[in-house]
Design a protein around this motif. Structure first.
Motif, PDB file in Angstrom:
ATOM      1  N   VAL A 255       0.828  -1.217   0.000  1.00  0.00           N
ATOM      2  CA  VAL A 255       0.000   0.000   0.000  1.00  0.00           C
ATOM      3  C   VAL A 255       0.861   1.264   0.000  1.00  0.00           C
ATOM      4  CG1 VAL A 255      -1.971  -1.133   1.085  1.00  0.00           C
ATOM      5  CG2 VAL A 255      -0.247  -0.039   2.531  1.00  0.00           C
ATOM      6  N   LEU A 256       2.129   1.133  -0.296  1.00  0.00           N
ATOM      7  CA  LEU A 256       3.051   2.270  -0.283  1.00  0.00           C
ATOM      8  C   LEU A 256       2.579   3.404  -1.185  1.00  0.00           C
ATOM      9  CD1 LEU A 256       6.910   2.118  -0.412  1.00  0.00           C
ATOM     10  CD2 LEU A 256       5.712   3.421  -2.165  1.00  0.00           C
ATOM     11  N   GLU A 257       2.167   3.067  -2.392  1.00  0.00           N
ATOM     12  CA  GLU A 257       1.737   4.094  -3.347  1.00  0.00           C
ATOM     13  C   GLU A 257       0.458   4.790  -2.886  1.00  0.00           C
ATOM     14  OE1 GLU A 257      -1.330   4.822  -6.387  1.00  0.00           O
ATOM     15  OE2 GLU A 257      -1.033   2.930  -5.319  1.00  0.00           O
ATOM     16  N   MET A 258      -0.371   4.087  -2.109  1.00  0.00           N
ATOM     17  CA  MET A 258      -1.580   4.697  -1.555  1.00  0.00           C
ATOM     18  C   MET A 258      -1.203   5.764  -0.525  1.00  0.00           C
ATOM     19  SD  MET A 258      -3.903   1.239  -1.105  1.00  0.00           S
ATOM     20  CE  MET A 258      -5.378   2.078  -0.515  1.00  0.00           C
ATOM     21  N   TYR A 259      -0.269   5.425   0.354  1.00  0.00           N
ATOM     22  CA  TYR A 259       0.213   6.414   1.319  1.00  0.00           C
ATOM     23  C   TYR A 259       0.833   7.612   0.602  1.00  0.00           C
ATOM     24  CZ  TYR A 259      -0.436   3.897   5.748  1.00  0.00           C
ATOM     25  OH  TYR A 259      -0.977   3.294   6.862  1.00  0.00           O
ATOM     26  N   ALA A 260       1.543   7.341  -0.483  1.00  0.00           N
ATOM     27  CA  ALA A 260       2.193   8.423  -1.221  1.00  0.00           C
ATOM     28  C   ALA A 260       1.165   9.406  -1.771  1.00  0.00           C
ATOM     29  CB  ALA A 260       3.045   7.852  -2.351  1.00  0.00           C
ATOM     30  N   TYR A 261       0.041   8.884  -2.264  1.00  0.00           N
ATOM     31  CA  TYR A 261      -0.995   9.797  -2.764  1.00  0.00           C
ATOM     32  C   TYR A 261      -1.605  10.600  -1.616  1.00  0.00           C
ATOM     33  CZ  TYR A 261      -5.029  11.909  -4.863  1.00  0.00           C
ATOM     34  OH  TYR A 261      -5.945  12.851  -5.283  1.00  0.00           O
ATOM     35  N   ALA A 262      -1.903   9.935  -0.506  1.00  0.00           N
ATOM     36  CA  ALA A 262      -2.498  10.627   0.636  1.00  0.00           C
ATOM     37  C   ALA A 262      -1.586  11.756   1.122  1.00  0.00           C
ATOM     38  CB  ALA A 262      -2.773   9.633   1.760  1.00  0.00           C
ATOM     39  N   VAL A 263      -0.292  11.481   1.188  1.00  0.00           N
ATOM     40  CA  VAL A 263       0.677  12.495   1.607  1.00  0.00           C
ATOM     41  C   VAL A 263       0.716  13.645   0.600  1.00  0.00           C
ATOM     42  CG1 VAL A 263       3.148  12.954   1.887  1.00  0.00           C
ATOM     43  CG2 VAL A 263       2.127  10.951   2.971  1.00  0.00           C
ATOM     44  N   SER A 264       0.751  13.315  -0.673  1.00  0.00           N
ATOM     45  CA  SER A 264       0.857  14.337  -1.718  1.00  0.00           C
ATOM     46  C   SER A 264      -0.369  15.236  -1.744  1.00  0.00           C
ATOM     47  CB  SER A 264       1.058  13.666  -3.079  1.00  0.00           C
ATOM     48  OG  SER A 264       2.221  12.868  -3.066  1.00  0.00           O
ATOM     49  N   SER A 265      -1.539  14.647  -1.556  1.00  0.00           N
ATOM     50  CA  SER A 265      -2.766  15.437  -1.499  1.00  0.00           C
ATOM     51  C   SER A 265      -2.709  16.425  -0.336  1.00  0.00           C
ATOM     52  CB  SER A 265      -3.978  14.504  -1.357  1.00  0.00           C
ATOM     53  OG  SER A 265      -5.190  15.219  -1.415  1.00  0.00           O
ATOM     54  N   ALA A 266      -2.219  15.949   0.812  1.00  0.00           N
ATOM     55  CA  ALA A 266      -2.105  16.820   1.983  1.00  0.00           C
ATOM     56  C   ALA A 266      -1.058  17.910   1.765  1.00  0.00           C
ATOM     57  CB  ALA A 266      -1.757  15.985   3.215  1.00  0.00           C
ATOM     58  N   LEU A 267       0.041  17.572   1.121  1.00  0.00           N
ATOM     59  CA  LEU A 267       1.089  18.562   0.859  1.00  0.00           C
ATOM     60  C   LEU A 267       0.571  19.724   0.017  1.00  0.00           C
ATOM     61  CD1 LEU A 267       4.180  16.265   0.155  1.00  0.00           C
ATOM     62  CD2 LEU A 267       3.928  17.865   2.065  1.00  0.00           C
ATOM     63  N   HIS A 268      -0.387  19.432  -0.855  1.00  0.00           N
ATOM     64  CA  HIS A 268      -0.955  20.476  -1.707  1.00  0.00           C
ATOM     65  C   HIS A 268      -2.238  21.071  -1.121  1.00  0.00           C
ATOM     66  CE1 HIS A 268       1.788  20.277  -5.140  1.00  0.00           C
ATOM     67  NE2 HIS A 268       1.888  18.989  -4.874  1.00  0.00           N
ATOM     68  N   GLY A 269      -2.547  20.707   0.110  1.00  0.00           N
ATOM     69  CA  GLY A 269      -3.698  21.295   0.786  1.00  0.00           C
ATOM     70  C   GLY A 269      -5.040  20.858   0.243  1.00  0.00           C
ATOM     71  N   VAL A 270      -5.077  19.709  -0.403  1.00  0.00           N
ATOM     72  CA  VAL A 270      -6.336  19.199  -0.944  1.00  0.00           C
ATOM     73  C   VAL A 270      -6.895  18.152   0.015  1.00  0.00           C
ATOM     74  CG1 VAL A 270      -7.476  18.051  -2.884  1.00  0.00           C
ATOM     75  CG2 VAL A 270      -5.558  19.613  -3.304  1.00  0.00           C
ATOM     76  N   GLY A 271      -7.890  18.556   0.799  1.00  0.00           N
ATOM     77  CA  GLY A 271      -8.545  17.624   1.702  1.00  0.00           C
ATOM     78  C   GLY A 271      -9.575  16.795   0.965  1.00  0.00           C
ATOM     79  N   ASN A 272     -10.144  15.827   1.648  1.00  0.00           N
ATOM     80  CA  ASN A 272     -11.088  14.915   1.009  1.00  0.00           C
ATOM     81  C   ASN A 272     -12.303  14.655   1.885  1.00  0.00           C
ATOM     82  OD1 ASN A 272      -9.546  13.672  -1.509  1.00  0.00           O
ATOM     83  ND2 ASN A 272      -8.067  13.874   0.166  1.00  0.00           N
ATOM     84  N   ILE A 273     -13.468  14.665   1.261  1.00  0.00           N
ATOM     85  CA  ILE A 273     -14.686  14.216   1.918  1.00  0.00           C
ATOM     86  C   ILE A 273     -14.662  12.692   1.863  1.00  0.00           C
ATOM     87  CG2 ILE A 273     -17.197  14.371   1.980  1.00  0.00           C
ATOM     88  CD1 ILE A 273     -16.882  16.782  -0.001  1.00  0.00           C
ATOM     89  N   LEU A 274     -14.837  12.051   2.994  1.00  0.00           N
ATOM     90  CA  LEU A 274     -14.734  10.596   3.044  1.00  0.00           C
ATOM     91  C   LEU A 274     -16.119   9.962   2.994  1.00  0.00           C
ATOM     92  CD1 LEU A 274     -11.935  10.220   5.749  1.00  0.00           C
ATOM     93  CD2 LEU A 274     -11.723  10.504   3.269  1.00  0.00           C
ATOM     94  N   PHE A 275     -16.325   9.122   2.002  1.00  0.00           N
ATOM     95  CA  PHE A 275     -17.604   8.439   1.819  1.00  0.00           C
ATOM     96  C   PHE A 275     -17.413   6.939   2.002  1.00  0.00           C
ATOM     97  CE2 PHE A 275     -18.342  12.374  -0.485  1.00  0.00           C
ATOM     98  CZ  PHE A 275     -19.657  12.683  -0.168  1.00  0.00           C
ATOM     99  N   LYS A 276     -17.954   6.412   3.092  1.00  0.00           N
ATOM    100  CA  LYS A 276     -17.824   4.976   3.332  1.00  0.00           C
ATOM    101  C   LYS A 276     -18.663   4.151   2.369  1.00  0.00           C
ATOM    102  CE  LYS A 276     -16.592   5.302   8.228  1.00  0.00           C
ATOM    103  NZ  LYS A 276     -16.952   4.918   9.619  1.00  0.00           N
ATOM    104  N   ASP A 277     -19.686   4.776   1.760  1.00  0.00           N
ATOM    105  CA  ASP A 277     -20.521   4.043   0.812  1.00  0.00           C
ATOM    106  C   ASP A 277     -20.099   4.290  -0.637  1.00  0.00           C
ATOM    107  OD1 ASP A 277     -21.295   6.669   0.772  1.00  0.00           O
ATOM    108  OD2 ASP A 277     -23.449   6.275   0.793  1.00  0.00           O
ATOM    109  N   PHE A 278     -18.913   4.852  -0.818  1.00  0.00           N
ATOM    110  CA  PHE A 278     -18.373   5.071  -2.160  1.00  0.00           C
ATOM    111  C   PHE A 278     -18.053   3.731  -2.824  1.00  0.00           C
ATOM    112  CE2 PHE A 278     -15.387   8.360  -4.389  1.00  0.00           C
ATOM    113  CZ  PHE A 278     -15.883   7.975  -5.621  1.00  0.00           C
ATOM    114  N   MET A 279     -17.626   2.770  -2.016  1.00  0.00           N
ATOM    115  CA  MET A 279     -17.170   1.492  -2.550  1.00  0.00           C
ATOM    116  C   MET A 279     -17.440   0.392  -1.535  1.00  0.00           C
ATOM    117  SD  MET A 279     -13.306   0.520  -3.870  1.00  0.00           S
ATOM    118  CE  MET A 279     -12.525   0.559  -2.248  1.00  0.00           C
TER     119      MET A 279
END
Length: 282
Positions: A255-279
Motif C-alpha cells: 500500500v506504499l503508493e496509496m500512502y504516497a498519494y495521501a501524503v501528496s494530497s495533503a502537501l498540496h492542501g487538498v482535503g477529502n470528503i470521506l464516503f464509506k458508501d463510495f465502494m
C-alpha cells in the motif's frame, strides 16, 4: 458426524443467503450526495479536521451537472485487460442512467505500446518507468502514467475519478467532490497516525498535523483536474522516494503508493470528503 454435516450445511446456506442479501441491498441503495449534518439551510461549510467531512447538506449552484472523467491505469497483462473490459462495460451502462455525473473514460495503458483493445476502450498509451526503477513494484507506474496523461491528453471535464480495473460500477456515480475538496473512500488499513514517525520524512511538522493526511489511496477518488495536475508529480516523486527508503518500504509494503498519494494530497492542501458508501470491498 451426521449432525455435524447438517450443521455445517446450514451454516454455509445461511452465510450465502446473508452475503446475497447484503449485495442486493447495497446495489439498490442510492449513492447519496447528501452529507451528514444538522441543517440544510446554512450556507457555510464546516470541515472536520480529521476526516474533512462537510456537515452542510446543500448541493448549491444551479443544479447543472459537474461531469468527471473516469481514468483507470492498467498494464497489458491478460488479466488486467480482461478486468478493464468488464469495468468499461459497466461504466457505459451506468453513465447513461439518471443521477450520473459520469463523463468520458480513459484507460491509461502504461505498457508503452498500443494493444488490440484500443478501439474497444478509449485508451491513452503512457510510457512505463525506466527499467528497474519500479523495483518489481509495478504500481509505481501508476503516478507516472497519470503525470503523462494529465500533461498530454485533452481532458474536457473539470474533475477526474481515479478508478482501478477491478472496480465494477453498480450504480450511477454523482460528482461527490465539492468546494475544493476531493471525494474519497476511507481505507481502514491506511493509518497515518500509527505511522507518523515514518510519514514525517515526507510530511514535516511545519506542513501541519498528521491528521491532515487522509486515510485514502488514489482510488477511488474524485478530484478537481487542476488539483490533480499539481498532486500527480508530487505523488510520483513521493512514491519513488518511499520505495527507495527501506524503513518506509517495509512499513507500507503493497500500500506504499496509496500512502504516497495521501501524503501528496495533503502537501498540496487538498482535503477529502470521506464516503464509506463510495465502494464496497469484497
Amino acid at each position: 458426524m451426521g449432525c455435524g454435516n447438517v450443521f455445517f450445511t446450514l451454516l454455509i446456506t445461511f452465510s450465502v443467503a446473508l452475503i446475497t442479501y447484503n449485495i442486493i441491498i447495497s446495489s439498490n441503495a442510492p449513492l447519496k450526495q447528501e452529507l451528514p449534518g444538522p441543517s440544510r439551510s446554512s450556507s457555510s461549510i464546516t470541515v472536520d479536521p480529521i476526516i474533512k467531512m462537510p456537515v452542510d447538506k446543500s448541493r448549491g449552484g444551479s443544479g447543472s451537472k459537474r461531469l468527471f472523467h473516469t481514468a483507470v491505469t492498467a498494464s497489458d497483462s491478460v488479466y488486467n485487460t480482461w478486468q478493464c473490459r468488464v469495468m468499461y462495460y459497466w461504466f457505459k451502462k451506468m453513465k447513461e442512467t439518471p443521477n450520473s455525473d459520469m463523463g468520458g473514460f480513459t484507460r491509461i495503458l502504461h505498457s508503452g505500446k498500443a494493444d488490440k483493445h484500443m478501439n474497444e476502450i478509449p485508451t491513452f498509451v503512457a510510457q512505463p518507468l525506466p527499467s528497474g526503477m519500479d523495483q518489481g513494484y509495478i504500481v509505481l507506474n501508476r503516478p507516472w502514467a497519470f503525470v503523462q496523461w494529465l500533461q498530454q491528453a485533452d481532458i474536457k471535464e473539470d474533475y477526474i475519478l481515479m478508478s482501478e480495473p477491478d472496480h465494477i460500477i453498480v450504480k450511477p456515480i454523482p460528482n461527490l467532490s465539492r468546494d475544493g475538496l476531493g471525494a474519497a473512500f476511507p481505507f481502514f488499513y491506511i493509518e497515518p497516525k500509527k505511522y507518523e514517525s515514518v510519514l514525517r520524512k515526507y510530511f514535516p511538522e511545519e506542513k501541519g498535523p498528521i491528521t491532515d493526511i487522509d486515510p485514502i489511496g488514489n482510488s477511488p477518488v474524485i478530484v478537481g483536474k487542476e488539483s490533480l495536475k499539481k498532486i500527480a508529480p508530487t505523488w510520483m516523486n513521493v512514491s519513488l522516494a518511499m520505495k527507495k527508503d527501506p524503513e518506509t518500504d517495509k512499513a507500507f509494503g503493497w500500500v506504499l503508493e496509496m500512502y504516497a498519494y495521501a501524503v501528496s494530497s495533503a502537501l498540496h492542501g487538498v482535503g477529502n470528503i470521506l464516503f464509506k458508501d463510495f465502494m464496497i470491498q469484497v
